[in-house]
Design a protein around this motif. Sequence first.
Motif, PDB file in Angstrom:
ATOM      1  N   GLN A 266       0.825  -1.329  -0.412  1.00 56.46           N
ATOM      2  CA  GLN A 266      -0.235  -0.137   0.348  1.00 56.46           C
ATOM      3  C   GLN A 266       0.866   1.364  -0.145  1.00 56.46           C
ATOM      4  O   GLN A 266       0.548   2.148  -0.899  1.00 56.46           O
ATOM      5  CB  GLN A 266      -0.510   0.384   1.415  1.00 56.46           C
ATOM      6  CG  GLN A 266      -2.229   0.704   0.889  1.00 56.46           C
ATOM      7  CD  GLN A 266      -2.748   0.914   2.496  1.00 56.46           C
ATOM      8  OE1 GLN A 266      -2.545   0.279   3.419  1.00 56.46           O
ATOM      9  NE2 GLN A 266      -4.536   1.323   1.677  1.00 56.46           N
ATOM     10  N   THR A 267       2.087   1.251   0.812  1.00 54.58           N
ATOM     11  CA  THR A 267       2.924   2.175   1.083  1.00 54.58           C
ATOM     12  C   THR A 267       3.100   2.466  -0.462  1.00 54.58           C
ATOM     13  O   THR A 267       3.927   3.570  -1.067  1.00 54.58           O
ATOM     14  CB  THR A 267       3.870   2.371   1.856  1.00 54.58           C
ATOM     15  OG1 THR A 267       3.094   1.174   3.385  1.00 54.58           O
ATOM     16  CG2 THR A 267       4.797   3.102   1.899  1.00 54.58           C
ATOM     17  N   LEU A 268       4.096   1.435  -1.197  1.00 55.40           N
ATOM     18  CA  LEU A 268       4.176   1.848  -2.685  1.00 55.40           C
ATOM     19  C   LEU A 268       3.626   2.460  -3.056  1.00 55.40           C
ATOM     20  O   LEU A 268       3.887   3.238  -4.431  1.00 55.40           O
ATOM     21  CB  LEU A 268       5.137   0.516  -2.667  1.00 55.40           C
ATOM     22  CG  LEU A 268       5.802   0.291  -3.952  1.00 55.40           C
ATOM     23  CD1 LEU A 268       7.326   1.092  -3.649  1.00 55.40           C
ATOM     24  CD2 LEU A 268       6.043  -1.067  -4.681  1.00 55.40           C
ATOM     25  N   GLY A 269       2.133   1.663  -3.520  1.00 52.39           N
ATOM     26  CA  GLY A 269       1.457   2.394  -4.576  1.00 52.39           C
ATOM     27  C   GLY A 269       1.069   3.960  -4.228  1.00 52.39           C
ATOM     28  O   GLY A 269       1.079   4.665  -5.238  1.00 52.39           O
ATOM     29  N   PHE A 270       1.068   4.585  -2.650  1.00 53.55           N
ATOM     30  CA  PHE A 270       0.850   5.617  -2.844  1.00 53.55           C
ATOM     31  C   PHE A 270       2.265   6.561  -2.876  1.00 53.55           C
ATOM     32  O   PHE A 270       2.135   7.302  -3.816  1.00 53.55           O
ATOM     33  CB  PHE A 270       0.613   5.468  -1.213  1.00 53.55           C
ATOM     34  CG  PHE A 270      -0.408   5.686  -1.045  1.00 53.55           C
ATOM     35  CD1 PHE A 270      -1.835   6.600  -0.974  1.00 53.55           C
ATOM     36  CD2 PHE A 270      -1.424   4.627   0.003  1.00 53.55           C
ATOM     37  CE1 PHE A 270      -3.114   6.497  -0.795  1.00 53.55           C
ATOM     38  CE2 PHE A 270      -2.245   4.460   0.708  1.00 53.55           C
ATOM     39  CZ  PHE A 270      -3.824   5.214   0.279  1.00 53.55           C
ATOM     40  N   ALA A 271       3.746   5.661  -3.062  1.00 57.74           N
ATOM     41  CA  ALA A 271       4.861   6.568  -3.210  1.00 57.74           C
ATOM     42  C   ALA A 271       4.709   6.744  -4.986  1.00 57.74           C
ATOM     43  O   ALA A 271       5.022   7.646  -5.770  1.00 57.74           O
ATOM     44  CB  ALA A 271       5.735   5.431  -3.033  1.00 57.74           C
ATOM     45  N   ILE A 272       3.952   5.082  -6.049  1.00 57.40           N
ATOM     46  CA  ILE A 272       4.374   5.267  -6.837  1.00 57.40           C
ATOM     47  C   ILE A 272       3.381   6.506  -7.371  1.00 57.40           C
ATOM     48  O   ILE A 272       3.342   7.816  -8.540  1.00 57.40           O
ATOM     49  CB  ILE A 272       3.521   3.909  -7.909  1.00 57.40           C
ATOM     50  CG1 ILE A 272       4.645   3.299  -7.537  1.00 57.40           C
ATOM     51  CG2 ILE A 272       3.461   4.074  -9.145  1.00 57.40           C
ATOM     52  CD1 ILE A 272       4.202   1.214  -8.092  1.00 57.40           C
ATOM     53  N   LEU A 273       2.078   6.234  -6.697  1.00 51.79           N
ATOM     54  CA  LEU A 273       0.849   7.808  -7.839  1.00 51.79           C
ATOM     55  C   LEU A 273       1.785   9.817  -6.874  1.00 51.79           C
ATOM     56  O   LEU A 273       1.640  10.719  -7.848  1.00 51.79           O
ATOM     57  CB  LEU A 273      -0.262   7.663  -6.501  1.00 51.79           C
ATOM     58  CG  LEU A 273      -1.731   8.049  -6.806  1.00 51.79           C
ATOM     59  CD1 LEU A 273      -1.611   7.257  -8.287  1.00 51.79           C
ATOM     60  CD2 LEU A 273      -2.367   7.907  -5.542  1.00 51.79           C
TER      61      LEU A 273
END
Lengths: 264, 324
Positions: free
Chosen positions: A227-234
Amino acid sequence: MAEVLSNLRFFLALIRMTFKSATGQRGAMLIRAIFSVTTHLIYIPIWFIVFTVAPDLGGWKLEHALYAYGLSIACWGLVSLFAFGLRMIPEQIDHGELDSYLTLPKPVLLSAAFSSSKNTGLGELLFGICLLAFCCVRYDFSWVPMPFFLIMGSVVFASGILFFATLGFWLKQFLGSAEEIYFNFNLMASRPAPIFTGALKVIALTLVPVSLMSHVPIEFVVYHHWQTLGFAILGVASYALLSVSFFYLGLRFYESGNRFGIRG
Amino acid sequence: MAQSVFVENLQKSFKVRKKSGFLKGLFSPEYTTVKAVDGVSFSLEEGERVAFVGPNGAGKSTTIKMLSGILHPDGGHVEIGGFVPWIDRKSMAYKIGTVFGQRSQLWYHLPAQDTFELLSYAYDMSRDDFKSRIKTLVDAFDAGHIVSKPVRQLSLGERMRCEIIASLLHRPKILFLDEPTVGLDVVSKGVIRDLVKKASDEDGTTVLLTSHDTGDMERVCDRVIVIDHGHLVADKPVRELRSGFIREKIITLAMKEEAIALDMNGVRLIEAMPHQLRVSVDTSQVSVEAVLQQAMKLSSLQDITVEDPPMEDIIKEIYAGSLL
């Protein structure tokens, strides 16, 4: 779609030209690469000393610091090697060098960013990758996300450079100040995440999002938080979009100039 | 004939910082606005060759940079081949070619042919089309021996030939040339002028050429637009300007004799120094050839220079009202 393909063909031709021009001085390139590796090697013992004195910095251990350092140096090297023009945007603005790019039927930013290469970038990229590889072998980190983190970190760094370089449309003779900002940007990315608290943490995730460049990837390597990675990509995509938009806003204020000069 | 370039009430100002003390300049800088282009209007038909002339700081380069999409104007309307430059910059770029005498689009360390190849990708040319077009241009510009040398090894004249090849590569309908002969010697200037004219004749390219060299407009263009202090001061066929002002030539003679007297109709003395004479010749009354023949009869000439009158003088004459 046709426009994307056309831009891609131009981009590849531009990269070929940039490397052809840069490798014209092979000797200089190799010497600069060797010296830049030597410069960065000096920092490694410092990390060993710091983590011998304090083995755990808010959850960060030596391997995390080495991985962050490797990632930030490799990203710095990638940008210097392929998109050194980004760093030189304030000078290109001051010297009116965007003129010839503006008369081409291609995005100005493509030409401005990828028309020059810095030969220290090769040494920095190789050093960073070697350090990351060392971490993977010595501390059993996964190899799989490494290329992705390199791309993500480079996009963050390139966007950061672009954002601050764009100030050159309003502030003249800005290159020196911009170089200081780029350097500090990279320095922050190579420092352990726990030292960024309070307002600093907010800055490290927004205006100067160094956390997206190294801290989040390390958190993923250790904890596998998707989830953290997803937010980071965004966050990375948003920051890139913001920087590009800011550049095109600044371009409206471009004043050109009549300085005698030549590209290359 | 269709309109190729349409410019109406074009305006552009720059903010310039006023000179002040160090501390005042740092904390409370003051600015003044300089109008570089102030309500310029004109149009060009397809295939026309027009000189856009004026003294230094007249607003020529600023105008051409707005027309080629480099600068955003403060006001006015422009259409280049049906495109508004600052809105349709990329689409318009396929239709225009640009040469900036003071700046290069060639890569310094690489041969010009590499830049041509890169530009062919920028203009989406097929490989076959690029190869045949570059062969045609290199032959026409007699540039076979220079395109393979690194640009840093080229003379200014050779470099300019390569710049023009680069600008013509994609068969532009309109060519903007900003001071293409600046810094060139007399021979190179002649070559560049002939090549531009030939290229325009063959492809029907519209040419807008800025210069403060009257020779450029005389030898390349059919019409001349004179601009000064951001204002359009004259828009005439070159032949009218020639009969009005460019009929004057300045001849400087260096001779063995200390002094000679050139008493001829249409010859006016500008300056006489020991072993040197500078005269103005009105070519509508007497030819340059006749003046030189007379000078050779009277003296042993060691050097001869024939020049056009400075653009500043022509502007002064235009302001004096003789032409308008």
